[in-house]
Enzyme design. Structure first.
Site, PDB file in Angstrom:
ATOM      1  N   CYS A 163      46.444  42.713  27.877  1.00 37.56           N
ATOM      2  CA  CYS A 163      45.733  43.254  29.315  1.00 37.56           C
ATOM      3  C   CYS A 163      46.907  43.862  29.902  1.00 37.56           C
ATOM      4  CB  CYS A 163      44.858  42.413  30.357  1.00 37.56           C
ATOM      5  SG  CYS A 163      44.284  41.316  29.712  1.00 37.56           S
ATOM      6  N   HIS A 302      46.002  42.640  39.132  1.00 30.39           N
ATOM      7  CA  HIS A 302      45.894  42.576  38.153  1.00 30.39           C
ATOM      8  C   HIS A 302      44.391  42.135  38.043  1.00 30.39           C
ATOM      9  CE1 HIS A 302      45.375  42.228  34.312  1.00 30.39           C
ATOM     10  NE2 HIS A 302      45.491  40.754  34.187  1.00 30.39           N
ATOM     11  N   GLU A 313      48.664  34.976  40.448  1.00 34.37           N
ATOM     12  CA  GLU A 313      49.123  35.927  41.208  1.00 34.37           C
ATOM     13  C   GLU A 313      49.468  36.220  42.313  1.00 34.37           C
ATOM     14  OE1 GLU A 313      48.278  41.255  40.496  1.00 34.37           O
ATOM     15  OE2 GLU A 313      46.321  39.701  40.136  1.00 34.37           O
ATOM     16  N   LYS A 334      39.327  46.200  39.648  1.00 35.39           N
ATOM     17  CA  LYS A 334      37.935  45.221  38.861  1.00 35.39           C
ATOM     18  C   LYS A 334      36.941  44.713  39.060  1.00 35.39           C
ATOM     19  CE  LYS A 334      42.096  43.631  34.940  1.00 35.39           C
ATOM     20  NZ  LYS A 334      42.754  44.212  35.775  1.00 35.39           N
ATOM     21  N   HIS A 339      36.668  44.754  33.312  1.00 34.04           N
ATOM     22  CA  HIS A 339      38.559  44.511  32.653  1.00 34.04           C
ATOM     23  C   HIS A 339      38.146  45.610  31.923  1.00 34.04           C
ATOM     24  CE1 HIS A 339      41.973  43.027  31.979  1.00 34.04           C
ATOM     25  NE2 HIS A 339      42.360  41.759  31.743  1.00 34.04           N
ATOM     26  N   PHE A 398      47.688  38.526  28.191  1.00 31.50           N
ATOM     27  CA  PHE A 398      47.422  37.516  27.987  1.00 31.50           C
ATOM     28  C   PHE A 398      48.806  36.764  26.627  1.00 31.50           C
ATOM     29  CE2 PHE A 398      42.494  36.750  26.540  1.00 31.50           C
ATOM     30  CZ  PHE A 398      42.547  35.578  27.857  1.00 31.50           C
TER      31      PHE A 398
END
Length: 411
Positions: A163, A302, A313, A334, A339, A398
């Site tokens: 991502c 994010h 975050e 998002k 996403h 990830f």
């Protein structure tokens, strides 16, 4: 001596618009591009929603024969790159093609092609596999096809960091220009993984929300958040050395002034709980740009809508900015487009540039229930008109990949 790097063109294919003007107008209006999955029957699937691209016809953007040899993720990249080149006014007839490169990443490649060819293998045998299976499914073919379509002969790379792919792709293009590997780079990310194995795999990981309400599905920083909504699309930007842009009289949209990239070295799917890795990416980007936390106008988070990402975050932003974190608007793109995995950082970077251009910070759509642990200003409800000078944009992938870009108003 490092060269300054500027943004001169942008292109986007997204769930809320197939051009940058359409995409940005939708973000400003808080338009949510999420709905029931139509690509396959979801009766047996827990996740029913996705943010699909609408009304995309590859033949509008490229030769039909070329399009047939590309999977959707490559088609999206070629379309977005074409818009970005036109927006920048790049004429390849007057450029040294070996000084114009590509850094377009894709996190997954074509799961659809793998699905269809595996079905052939099982039902009809190995002799029925398409000879184009491999070049159509591998993730580097987005960058390769953009290079081929537009005659770009410089450095051509494919960054794959899940991502964080789009952000790292732009960051590495920025570095390539800074240190003289190229004068111009087309940079960004692309993805199209809304298919049975994609949805089933992320569902099994418990990463996706199972909400069936499009307006309460992708709700970053909301106390009732339950996972992300898979999206698709592409974002591509044209980066140039300042000297090259000025020499050809280009319209400069913004300047990339900082880039931070770190690894959590913690867990294969969860960010570090204290946010230290993501915070380091932010502080590195600010340090390179010579910017203090109090000078940051906006953070594009994010902000996936998973419990761990949004909480950790938030901690990272507080760690990086200290007390100034409470004064900086933070929002998640998002919330409207889902996403986009490998394309997420790229389309979010485009939103940041438009924020600077228009003096507008888009909202986190759908944010309704406050979470006491997520206590920053996430711009709920409607957007904010403001003088936007310095923006941080974060991506967390990830594997523990963290990336932050700092983009600022060109002066």
């Amino acid at each position: 001596m490092k060269r300054r790097v500027v943004v001169t063109g942008m292109g986007a294919i997204t769930p809320v618009g197939n051009s940058v003007p359409e995409y940005w107008a939708s973000l400003k209006a808080g338009k949510v591009g999420i709905g029931p999955i139509t690509y396959f029957d979801t009766a047996d699937y827990k996740a029913k929603l996705a943010a699909q691209v609408k009304d995309f016809n590859a033949k509008d953007h490229m030769d039909p024969k070329a399009a047939r040899r590309m999977e959707l993720f490559s088609q999206y990249a070629v379309a977005a790159a074409g818009e970005a080149l036109a927006d920048a006014g790049i004429d390849m007839n007057t450029e040294d093609a070996y000084r114009v490169g590509v850094s377009i990443g894709c996190g997954v490649g074509s799961l659809q092609r793998m699905e269809s060819e595996e079905h052939k293998l099982v039902t009809r045998g190995p002799s029925k596999i398409s000879p184009l299976m491999v070049p159509m499914l591998i993730s580097n073919m987005a960058a390769g096809n953009v290079s081929i379509q537009y005659g770009l002969k410089g450095k051509c790379i494919n960054i794959v960091t899940a991502c964080a792919t789009g952000t790292h792709s732009i960051g590495e293009a920025y570095r390539s220009i800074q240190y003289g590997d190229a004068d111009v780079m087309l940079a960004g990310g692309t993805e199209s993984s809304i298919c049975p194995i994609g949805i089933a795999g992320f569902s099994a990981l418990t990463a996706l929300t199972f909400s069936e309400d499009p307006l309460r599905a992708s709700i970053p920083f909301d106390k009732e958040r339950s996972g992300f909504v898979m999206g698709e699309g592409a974002g591509v930007v044209v980066l140039e050395s300042l000297e090259h842009a000025l020499a050809r009289g280009a319209h400069i949209l913004a300047e990339v002034a900082g880039y931070g990239a770190t690894s959590d070295a913690f867990h294969i799917t969860s960010p570090a709980e204290d946010g230290e890795g993501a915070a380091k990416a932010m502080t590195d980007a600010m340090a390179e740009a010579g910017v203090t936390p109090k000078e940051v106008s906006y953070i594009n988070a994010h902000g996936t809508g998973t419990h761990h990402n949004d909480l950790f975050e938030t901690r990272a932003i507080k760690l990086a900015l200290g007390d100034a974190a409470y004064d900086v608007p933070v929002s998640s793109t998002k919330s409207m487009i889902g996403h986009l995995l490998g394309a997420a950082g790229a389309v979010e970077f485009i939103a940041c540039v438009k924020s600077i251009e228009d003096g507008f910070i888009h909202p986190t759509a759908g944010l309704a229930v406050a979470d006491e642990e997520c206590d920053l200003n996430y711009v709920p409800g409607t957007g904010i008109e403001a003088d936007v000078d310095v923006v941080l944009t974060n991506s967390l992938g990830f594997g523990g990949h963290n990336g932050t870009l700092l983009v600022r108003k060109y002066k």
